[in-house]
Design a protein around this motif. Structure first.
Motif, mmCIF file in Angstrom:
data_model
loop_
_atom_site.group_PDB
_atom_site.id
_atom_site.type_symbol
_atom_site.label_atom_id
_atom_site.label_comp_id
_atom_site.label_asym_id
_atom_site.label_seq_id
_atom_site.Cartn_x
_atom_site.Cartn_y
_atom_site.Cartn_z
ATOM 1 N N THR A 78 0.908 -1.304 0.018
ATOM 2 C CA THR A 78 -0.107 -0.119 -0.052
ATOM 3 C C THR A 78 0.846 1.390 -0.069
ATOM 4 N N HIS A 79 2.113 1.424 0.671
ATOM 5 C CA HIS A 79 2.874 2.317 0.440
ATOM 6 C C HIS A 79 3.694 2.604 -0.498
ATOM 7 N N PHE A 80 4.024 1.739 -1.180
ATOM 8 C CA PHE A 80 5.114 1.643 -2.384
ATOM 9 C C PHE A 80 4.420 1.567 -3.748
ATOM 10 N N PHE A 81 3.695 0.424 -3.833
ATOM 11 C CA PHE A 81 3.265 -0.013 -5.066
ATOM 12 C C PHE A 81 1.625 0.602 -5.582
ATOM 13 N N LEU A 82 0.907 0.739 -4.381
ATOM 14 C CA LEU A 82 -0.396 1.241 -4.774
ATOM 15 C C LEU A 82 -0.376 2.588 -5.330
ATOM 16 N N PRO A 83 0.397 3.450 -5.019
ATOM 17 C CA PRO A 83 0.456 4.970 -5.528
ATOM 18 C C PRO A 83 0.753 4.701 -6.888
ATOM 19 N N TRP A 84 1.925 3.833 -7.485
ATOM 20 C CA TRP A 84 2.430 3.510 -8.572
ATOM 21 C C TRP A 84 1.102 3.240 -9.475
ATOM 22 N N ILE A 85 0.226 2.033 -9.240
ATOM 23 C CA ILE A 85 -0.658 1.643 -10.019
ATOM 24 C C ILE A 85 -1.812 3.002 -9.896
ATOM 25 N N LEU A 86 -2.137 3.425 -8.961
ATOM 26 C CA LEU A 86 -3.215 4.504 -9.159
ATOM 27 C C LEU A 86 -2.766 5.416 -10.196
ATOM 28 N N LYS A 87 -1.185 6.006 -10.186
ATOM 29 C CA LYS A 87 -1.009 6.858 -11.240
ATOM 30 C C LYS A 87 -0.922 6.434 -12.510
ATOM 31 N N SER A 88 -0.760 5.051 -12.898
ATOM 32 C CA SER A 88 -0.947 4.736 -14.124
ATOM 33 C C SER A 88 -2.238 4.605 -14.553
ATOM 34 N N LEU A 89 -3.086 4.093 -13.842
ATOM 35 C CA LEU A 89 -4.505 4.136 -13.894
ATOM 36 C C LEU A 89 -5.184 5.675 -14.340
ATOM 37 N N LYS A 90 -4.671 6.596 -13.418
ATOM 38 C CA LYS A 90 -5.053 8.036 -13.732
ATOM 39 C C LYS A 90 -4.509 8.589 -15.184
ATOM 40 N N SER A 91 -3.390 8.130 -15.421
ATOM 41 C CA SER A 91 -2.803 8.532 -16.583
ATOM 42 C C SER A 91 -3.557 7.893 -17.897
ATOM 43 N N ARG A 92 -3.980 6.663 -17.906
ATOM 44 C CA ARG A 92 -4.561 6.031 -18.693
ATOM 45 C C ARG A 92 -5.953 6.689 -18.937
ATOM 46 N N LYS A 93 -6.712 7.117 -17.639
ATOM 47 C CA LYS A 93 -7.763 7.631 -17.835
ATOM 48 C C LYS A 93 -7.900 9.042 -18.537
ATOM 49 N N LEU A 94 -6.913 9.647 -18.249
ATOM 50 C CA LEU A 94 -6.500 11.065 -18.863
ATOM 51 C C LEU A 94 -6.379 10.817 -20.368
ATOM 52 N N ILE A 95 -5.563 9.833 -20.865
ATOM 53 C CA ILE A 95 -5.154 9.540 -22.314
ATOM 54 C C ILE A 95 -6.724 9.252 -22.834
ATOM 55 N N ILE A 96 -7.529 8.384 -22.310
ATOM 56 C CA ILE A 96 -8.633 8.091 -22.689
ATOM 57 C C ILE A 96 -9.621 9.380 -23.043
ATOM 58 N N GLU A 97 -9.749 10.213 -21.916
ATOM 59 C CA GLU A 97 -10.581 11.306 -22.152
ATOM 60 C C GLU A 97 -9.923 12.245 -23.269
ATOM 61 N N THR A 98 -8.788 12.548 -23.281
ATOM 62 C CA THR A 98 -8.346 13.463 -24.429
ATOM 63 C C THR A 98 -8.476 12.787 -25.853
ATOM 64 N N ASN A 99 -8.230 11.629 -25.964
ATOM 65 C CA ASN A 99 -8.667 10.833 -27.279
ATOM 66 C C ASN A 99 -10.075 10.888 -27.509
ATOM 67 N N SER A 100 -11.050 10.917 -26.686
ATOM 68 C CA SER A 100 -12.443 11.016 -26.948
ATOM 69 C C SER A 100 -12.819 12.437 -27.368
ATOM 70 N N LYS A 101 -12.095 13.445 -26.582
ATOM 71 C CA LYS A 101 -12.520 14.891 -26.978
ATOM 72 C C LYS A 101 -11.961 15.248 -28.506
ATOM 73 N N GLU A 102 -10.749 14.683 -28.600
ATOM 74 C CA GLU A 102 -10.376 14.809 -30.026
ATOM 75 C C GLU A 102 -11.073 14.248 -30.805
ATOM 76 N N THR A 103 -11.583 12.889 -30.808
ATOM 77 C CA THR A 103 -12.232 12.182 -31.524
ATOM 78 C C THR A 103 -13.832 12.834 -31.914
ATOM 79 N N ASN A 104 -14.559 13.532 -30.712
ATOM 80 C CA ASN A 104 -15.631 14.396 -31.102
ATOM 81 C C ASN A 104 -15.160 15.426 -31.916
ATOM 82 N N LEU A 105 -14.158 16.335 -31.427
ATOM 83 C CA LEU A 105 -14.098 17.203 -32.415
ATOM 84 C C LEU A 105 -13.772 16.874 -33.805
ATOM 85 N N LEU A 106 -12.982 15.947 -34.133
ATOM 86 C CA LEU A 106 -12.918 15.371 -35.485
ATOM 87 C C LEU A 106 -14.263 15.092 -36.109
ATOM 88 N N ILE A 107 -15.069 14.460 -35.262
ATOM 89 C CA ILE A 107 -16.522 14.161 -35.784
ATOM 90 C C ILE A 107 -17.224 15.245 -36.200
#
Length: 131
Positions: free
Chosen positions: A28-57
């Motif tokens: 919980t002290h070392f690995f959980l923050p690293w996993i949460l950070k990767s999940l948040k970055s993936r979520k941000l990537i998905i959100e930006t890709n969906s915004k760009e897709t909607n803009l292109l549409i």
């Protein structure tokens, strides 16, 4: 039975809890923050890709609508031009065979323009190129 001896059971329970809680704290002290950070970055990537897709549409829809309006305007200009020329052909002194052929072609074009606009426009698929 030696595996049910009280002295052995208490030491095994002690080491079980000690190892479990130490691994839990390390995870919980070392690995959980690293996993949460990767999940948040993936979520941000998905959100930006969906915004760009909607803009292109939206851009494609705007281009499609403008192309459709341009095509409708061009078809209406062709219809007006053919209807004017049909009147001119009827009033002019041209060869009768040429007059009937031109009249048939003009009527076919006018009828096609009047009755097939929506079918024609719906059947045309437009793709825009991305740079």
């Amino acid at each position: 039975m030696p595996q049910l001896d009280r002295i052995i059971i208490f030491t095994q329970i002690f080491w079980l809890f000690l190892i479990f809680f130490s691994l839990y704290a390390i995870l919980t002290h070392f690995f959980l923050p690293w996993i949460l950070k990767s999940l948040k970055s993936r979520k941000l990537i998905i959100e930006t890709n969906s915004k760009e897709t909607n803009l292109l549409i939206r851009e494609i829809e705007i281009k499609h609508d403008s192309t459709k309006e341009l095509l409708i305007g061009s078809l209406s200009r062709v219809e007006i031009y053919l209807s004017k020329n049909l009147v001119d052909l009827k009033s002019g002194n041209l060869d009768t065979e040429m007059l009937t052929v031109d009249e048939k072609i003009a009527r076919a074009c006018i009828n096609h323009g009047l009755y097939c606009n929506t079918k024609l426009l719906d059947s045309i698929i437009l793709f825009s190129k991305f740079n």
